[in-house]
Every structure is written in structure tokens, then in C-alpha cells.
Design an enzyme around this catalytic site. Sequence first.
Site, PDB file in Angstrom:
ATOM      1  N   HIS A 102      27.214 -29.200 -13.016  1.00  0.00           N
ATOM      2  CA  HIS A 102      28.136 -30.337 -13.577  1.00  0.00           C
ATOM      3  C   HIS A 102      29.425 -29.753 -12.878  1.00  0.00           C
ATOM      4  O   HIS A 102      30.524 -30.116 -12.646  1.00  0.00           O
ATOM      5  CB  HIS A 102      27.854 -30.289 -15.017  1.00  0.00           C
ATOM      6  CG  HIS A 102      28.542 -31.538 -15.719  1.00  0.00           C
ATOM      7  ND1 HIS A 102      28.533 -31.833 -16.753  1.00  0.00           N
ATOM      8  CD2 HIS A 102      29.618 -32.320 -14.835  1.00  0.00           C
ATOM      9  CE1 HIS A 102      29.278 -32.706 -17.097  1.00  0.00           C
ATOM     10  NE2 HIS A 102      29.932 -33.191 -15.987  1.00  0.00           N
ATOM     11  N   GLU A 144      20.746 -23.990 -17.728  1.00  0.00           N
ATOM     12  CA  GLU A 144      22.058 -23.189 -17.413  1.00  0.00           C
ATOM     13  C   GLU A 144      22.443 -23.935 -16.054  1.00  0.00           C
ATOM     14  O   GLU A 144      23.752 -24.068 -15.741  1.00  0.00           O
ATOM     15  CB  GLU A 144      21.913 -21.955 -17.406  1.00  0.00           C
ATOM     16  CG  GLU A 144      21.528 -21.596 -19.105  1.00  0.00           C
ATOM     17  CD  GLU A 144      22.711 -21.954 -20.030  1.00  0.00           C
ATOM     18  OE1 GLU A 144      23.885 -22.472 -19.657  1.00  0.00           O
ATOM     19  OE2 GLU A 144      22.223 -22.005 -21.074  1.00  0.00           O
TER      20      GLU A 144
END
Length: 601
Positions: A399, A393
Site C-alpha cells: 500500500h 504486513e
Amino acid sequence: MASNKALPKRQDIDSKFKWKLEDIYSDNSLWEQDFKKVKELAEQIKDLQGKLAESAQRLLECFKKSDELLSLNDKVFVYARMKRDENNGDATYQALTDRASSLATEVFAAISYIVPEMLSIPEETLLSYVNSDKELSVYMFSIKENLRQKEHILSEKEEQILAMSAEISDIGGDVFTMFNNADIKFPYIKDEEGEEIEVTKGRYIAFLESKDRRVRKDAFEAVYSSYKKMKNTLAASLTGNVKKNRFYSLVRKYPSALEASLDNDNISVDVYTTLIDTVNKNLPLLDRYLKLRKKVLKLDELHMYDLYVPMVEEFDKKIPYEEARTIVAEALKPLGEEYIGYLQKGMNSAWIDVYENEGKTSGAYAWGAYKTHPYVLLNYQNKINDVFTLAHEMGHALHSYYTNMTQPYVYSEYKIFVAEVASTVNESLLMRYLLPRASSKQEKAYLLNHYLEEFRGTVFRQVMFAEFEKIIHEKVEQGEALNAQELSDIYYGLNKKYFGEAVTVDEDIAMEWSRIPHFYSSFYVYKYATGFSSATAIAEKILTEGKPAVDKYLEFLKSGGSNYPLELLKIAGVDLSTPQPIQDALNVFEKTLDELEELLK
């Protein structure tokens, strides 16, 4: 099997283990202000309808207003939904989430005119506007992408009708969701101690992991007999979803629902079929792994209900959350100081909601909005799997963090096609960190088996799902009827193909199609397999090539949605237009299997 210990209330969880949604809105009155502002902006943007062709400045004004509207709408929705996820029984945030969902429908209806009106401007004029204005040139890729899809974009009125149909188009999926999450009831079975326990979806996997084979078999039959009682209703629901996809593909002038879905990412059908073909060619590897499972479990026959029982006992090792944070940070050091700095910032700045509480949404996710930092929801249980979940996660979160720092709003949302890459790179690096540090043969065998199970679940299983979706959509597109028997026959046949050499494929598995939520997000699951394969290749490059590979990977993370997914992956050194990345990943599966076979001799 079920623990009688009550879950803690939300207020009983130490604040240091809770995310801080006050970073978005310090109180609900501020949320109400932005809710009102979104409504106002939605009305204002309508005033530009019919004026986009006037000048480059007018077009830029519209794009800027759209970005402002959508980014604020995201913020409003994310806050309401994540507050609800803290405790789904809280009526206040149930209501806020419902209001935010309806608001989003209004917003998308309000902006539905923009693309068709922009495309009504002669292409030469439109591009001259973009080339003449530096601010407008930022939108060049987005505009060119719309021009690429021009033949599939309808008139303003038609687009508005389609936008308004969004809520009713998902009725099939909504019916399934309510049945699957609220209405279906499973019978009681006897657990290992002979106690009568009700089967639930939450307990099902635990039952399938039981050492007592009778418990596994009883749970398996209990679940599928329950779905079988509703097979015709569930078949109608799934078929309705397939027909919905067919309708939208026809309306938008696509030859098939698959092509309509893939075109959103500018991906050819060849990528989809190459994935299926490459995995099919490697099914002997899956067969070899399953035969090892059969041997280790000392079974005369390996049944479908034997696929989840631990092949290697989980080593008895509790990993507190604070230790998990340290492990993940050490494992991800190959990604460089900057990445680790942002990772530590996220873990130290209340991005993460760690522990389970009464009413909290189950599972795990990373989420946020362009105007917020990312957030991560966990339900941490002190197990090694939870350490992998934390790494996974935080891969998603960083990202998004890199993308939002680097890209304008229009490119801040990366495509689902690449969404699982960053998370799985982190898992791969964590695995490579843990294996040489295993304290025992059992721990190493457990980790190797964990990695193989990731492959089985994310590559082989998801590709089987993808093949099923392809077949059932083709049936409808060819004018054939789908019913419960037809769906079951297709699904059973695929299970025989994928598992049939090593496994006794029980008849009950033919009903599994009826309980897979992803089939209502059609042509989605193949992205798990491509993402996992891409991530496996990238992790190998990072570990073998060092900084040059890391620099390329970080450039990929910063790119968001500023190019097509296949082009973005090429930045990181992965070319999915060929079968090579899929085959390379399956070669890693084979190498890992070799190690486990040697260890378990």
C-alpha cells in the site's frame, strides 16, 4: 512453559533473513549529516513566516520547503527507530531514537505557523494563487481540507503553543506505558507439569491457550489481581487521557472529543454509531459462535479465561519461511501480475527482517519513509499464523509502495482509517486460498476457526472497546467523575452485553480496561473494525468480479491521502456511510460459522 533455549544474538542471524537498513543510510555518519540538515531546514523555514501572502510563488516555496523538511525528518526518525528495534538494548540507537524524537518536536514547532498564516489570506486570494500556478495546484486538496477545518485552527502563536505541548500532553499514556511494560510484576503460577512459572505479558496468552483449565484460570486471576492493586493509579492515568482529549476538543471548538477525532478524517459521528449499532444487532451471531466453543470444549460453563484456548487443535504443520513466501505469492495472484511483481521484489530485496533475536522488538509491523522503500519487521516462528502475518504486513508495505510511487509527499501518508484495508484484503485472499487446499478435516476446521477468531477480535471486540471509549468520554463531557469503580462498572456491563448470553462473565474482567494500550490512542480501535469490514467486502469483489475489481482496488492503493477516507473506499466499491459493508462482513462471519458448525457435527 517457557523455553530455556536462549535467543540468538543479532549477529548470529543469517543476513538473508535481515532487512537492509543500509538502503537508508550506509553508516551513522550519513544519518548525522541529515540530522544536521533537518535542523538547518527547520531554521530556514522560519524565515518565510509572515511572507506567505506575498505571492503564489512564495506560498509554493514554503510548501516545497515543508515537504523537504518533513520527508527528511521522517527518514531520520525511521532509521533511528528501526535500528533500535533490531536490538532495544543497544545504547547507540536508544540515543539516536531519543534525539530523533526531540528533533521531530522541533520540526513541528517550526512549521506550526504555516497553516494559520495561510488561512489568514483571504480565501478568494488563496484560491486564485492555487489556480494560477500549476505546481501549487497540486496542493489544492490539502488547502481545501485546511479551509474546511478553518474554524478549528487557532492563531499562529496558539498553534505554536499546542505544538510545544505535544510532549507533555502524552504524559498519561507515557506513565501507563512505563507501568505496563516495565514496572508491573505478576505472581508465579503452576504450569501443566506443576512447575512454578512467573506470569509475564509474553506468557499470558500462552497460559490462556493451555489445555489445563486450572492453568488458564490461575493466569487470568494472576493478571487481573495485579492490575487491581494499582486500579486507582491506572484510573487516574486513563481519566487524565480522556481529559486531555476534552481539553484539545474544547480549544479547537469541537462539541466533543469524538467529533474532534473523527473530523480529522472528515467522518461523521453517524459512521461511528452505525458501526456500534450494526454490530450490536448482530450479537446473536457472536453468542452462537461462543455456544459452539462451549460445546466443542465440553464445558458446563464458558468463562472469560476459556475464550483463547484453541477450539480446534492446531494441525501439526511447520511452515518454513521460504515456503510461506511461496504460499503468500500464490494466494495473492488474484491481485494481478503487477502486484505480485512488487511483492516478489519486496521479499527478494531485503525489505523484511524475519526472525527473532535477543533484544529485537516483538510483534510485527510495516514501516518506512517517503524517501525509502517499505520495511517489514517479523518474528517468524514457522506457524500458520506467521504466514498470515507475512501476508498482512506485506499488504501494508505494498500500500505504501504504490502510494509513494504515485503521490507527491503531501499525499503520501494515508489515513489510519484505511490503513488496515490492504493488509486484511491479503489475509482474506490467503484464507480463501488455503481453505480448499486443506489436507484434512482438522486443518479446514482450524482455518475456519482462525477466520472466526479474526472477526471476534477485530470486529466484535474492537467495537466493544469503541463503545467503552464513547461512554467514558461522554461521562467526562457531561461533568461526571470517572474513577476506578465507575470505569470497571461500565466495562463489566459491556462485557455482559457482548458475551453474557453464552459466557459466565467473571468479575475480574471488569479490570481489563486498565491494561489496554489503545485506550491512550483514543477513538482509534473502531478503525480496525471498519477496515476489516471494508477489506472483507473488497476481497469478495476481487474474487467474484476479477480484473475490474482489481483495477479499482489498485487505484485505491495508489491514492494515498489524496482524498477523504470514505471517498477513497468508494473507489474500491465500499460505502461506509451506510451499514451495508459492516452487515456484509458479518454475513461472511455467519457463513463461515455455518461451515464450521457443519464440520464439527
